[in-house]
Design a protein around this motif. Sequence first.
Motif, PDB file in Angstrom:
ATOM      1  N   THR A  47       7.030  32.759 -25.033  1.00  0.00           N
ATOM      2  CA  THR A  47       6.264  31.581 -25.432  1.00  0.00           C
ATOM      3  C   THR A  47       4.769  31.837 -25.296  1.00  0.00           C
ATOM      4  O   THR A  47       4.321  32.623 -24.457  1.00  0.00           O
ATOM      5  CB  THR A  47       6.633  30.360 -24.570  1.00  0.00           C
ATOM      6  OG1 THR A  47       6.370  30.656 -23.190  1.00  0.00           O
ATOM      7  CG2 THR A  47       8.093  29.997 -24.745  1.00  0.00           C
ATOM      8  N   ARG A  58       1.330  29.352 -24.970  1.00  0.00           N
ATOM      9  CA  ARG A  58       0.918  27.965 -24.759  1.00  0.00           C
ATOM     10  C   ARG A  58      -0.598  27.882 -24.780  1.00  0.00           C
ATOM     11  O   ARG A  58      -1.269  28.604 -24.041  1.00  0.00           O
ATOM     12  CB  ARG A  58       1.486  27.437 -23.437  1.00  0.00           C
ATOM     13  CG  ARG A  58       3.011  27.469 -23.392  1.00  0.00           C
ATOM     14  CD  ARG A  58       3.575  27.192 -22.017  1.00  0.00           C
ATOM     15  NE  ARG A  58       3.096  28.108 -20.990  1.00  0.00           N
ATOM     16  CZ  ARG A  58       3.565  29.345 -20.817  1.00  0.00           C
ATOM     17  NH1 ARG A  58       4.505  29.835 -21.612  1.00  0.00           N
ATOM     18  NH2 ARG A  58       3.089  30.123 -19.858  1.00  0.00           N
ATOM     19  N   SER A  85      -1.280  20.098 -25.744  1.00  0.00           N
ATOM     20  CA  SER A  85      -1.108  21.547 -25.815  1.00  0.00           C
ATOM     21  C   SER A  85      -0.196  21.889 -26.990  1.00  0.00           C
ATOM     22  O   SER A  85       0.530  21.038 -27.516  1.00  0.00           O
ATOM     23  CB  SER A  85      -0.524  22.096 -24.514  1.00  0.00           C
ATOM     24  OG  SER A  85       0.739  21.519 -24.245  1.00  0.00           O
ATOM     25  N   ARG A  86      -0.230  23.151 -27.372  1.00  0.00           N
ATOM     26  CA  ARG A  86       0.615  23.632 -28.463  1.00  0.00           C
ATOM     27  C   ARG A  86       1.447  24.799 -27.956  1.00  0.00           C
ATOM     28  O   ARG A  86       0.917  25.745 -27.361  1.00  0.00           O
ATOM     29  CB  ARG A  86      -0.229  24.067 -29.654  1.00  0.00           C
ATOM     30  CG  ARG A  86       0.587  24.519 -30.866  1.00  0.00           C
ATOM     31  CD  ARG A  86      -0.285  24.798 -32.064  1.00  0.00           C
ATOM     32  NE  ARG A  86      -1.169  25.939 -31.863  1.00  0.00           N
ATOM     33  CZ  ARG A  86      -2.474  25.860 -31.647  1.00  0.00           C
ATOM     34  NH1 ARG A  86      -3.068  24.669 -31.598  1.00  0.00           N
ATOM     35  NH2 ARG A  86      -3.208  26.927 -31.487  1.00  0.00           N
ATOM     36  N   LEU A  87       2.750  24.752 -28.149  1.00  0.00           N
ATOM     37  CA  LEU A  87       3.657  25.801 -27.696  1.00  0.00           C
ATOM     38  C   LEU A  87       4.324  26.445 -28.900  1.00  0.00           C
ATOM     39  O   LEU A  87       4.852  25.754 -29.772  1.00  0.00           O
ATOM     40  CB  LEU A  87       4.712  25.230 -26.748  1.00  0.00           C
ATOM     41  CG  LEU A  87       5.701  26.218 -26.119  1.00  0.00           C
ATOM     42  CD1 LEU A  87       6.116  25.751 -24.730  1.00  0.00           C
ATOM     43  CD2 LEU A  87       6.967  26.373 -26.992  1.00  0.00           C
TER      44      LEU A  87
END
Length: 208
Positions: A31, A33, A21-23
């Motif tokens: 945030t 996600r 995943s990319r945060l």
Amino acid sequence: MAGTFPTAGFTATELKSNTNSRLTESVSGKTQRVKSGAQYFSLKLKSPPLSRSDFNAIYSFIIQQDGQVESFTITPPEISSTTGTMTGTMTVSSVSSSNPLMDVSAGSTAVGIVEDSTASGTLKKGDLIKFSNHDKVYMVTEDFNLQNDSSVQPLQFHPPLTTSLSGGSTTVTYNNVPFKVFFTTDELSYEVQNDGFYRYEISVREEI
């Protein structure tokens, strides 16, 4: 070298579910996600004490994999079979337009299972399953009960299907579920202790 790992005798089994995943985080602390890759399982397996001859048969298989290059199948006995009561052959039904949960397309998280005389019993949340037309392993996310009548029941699982299924011909493996894997390192070692027994530990990840 492909093949099947030559033993299922392990003293400890560790299973991990891996999701990429990319945060991103804003200055205000909010945030976002986003999933950025496919889910896969990884395993860490420890051997019992082995005699030299028993160990050599296993290690010769290990080194033939050329580190991370080759893939092979492995079936860890402690986690690879259902905790339910299912017996017989489970067959995936064709897509049902009346129930959108049951979809055999890639990306689906539930498929229909035909209730007939060839299978009966239960699967439980957390059981591992595999479909007969591809190698990915999935985990059951809701208890499933097959009653031997003419209806079709949804089998729910995670992650989403990576490959479309063929309704009416794809079957479900729920006991002795094999993982197709490769080693996570090129360095594969072992130790011999003062008792004269050999021990090893391997880490593998699922090949998608």
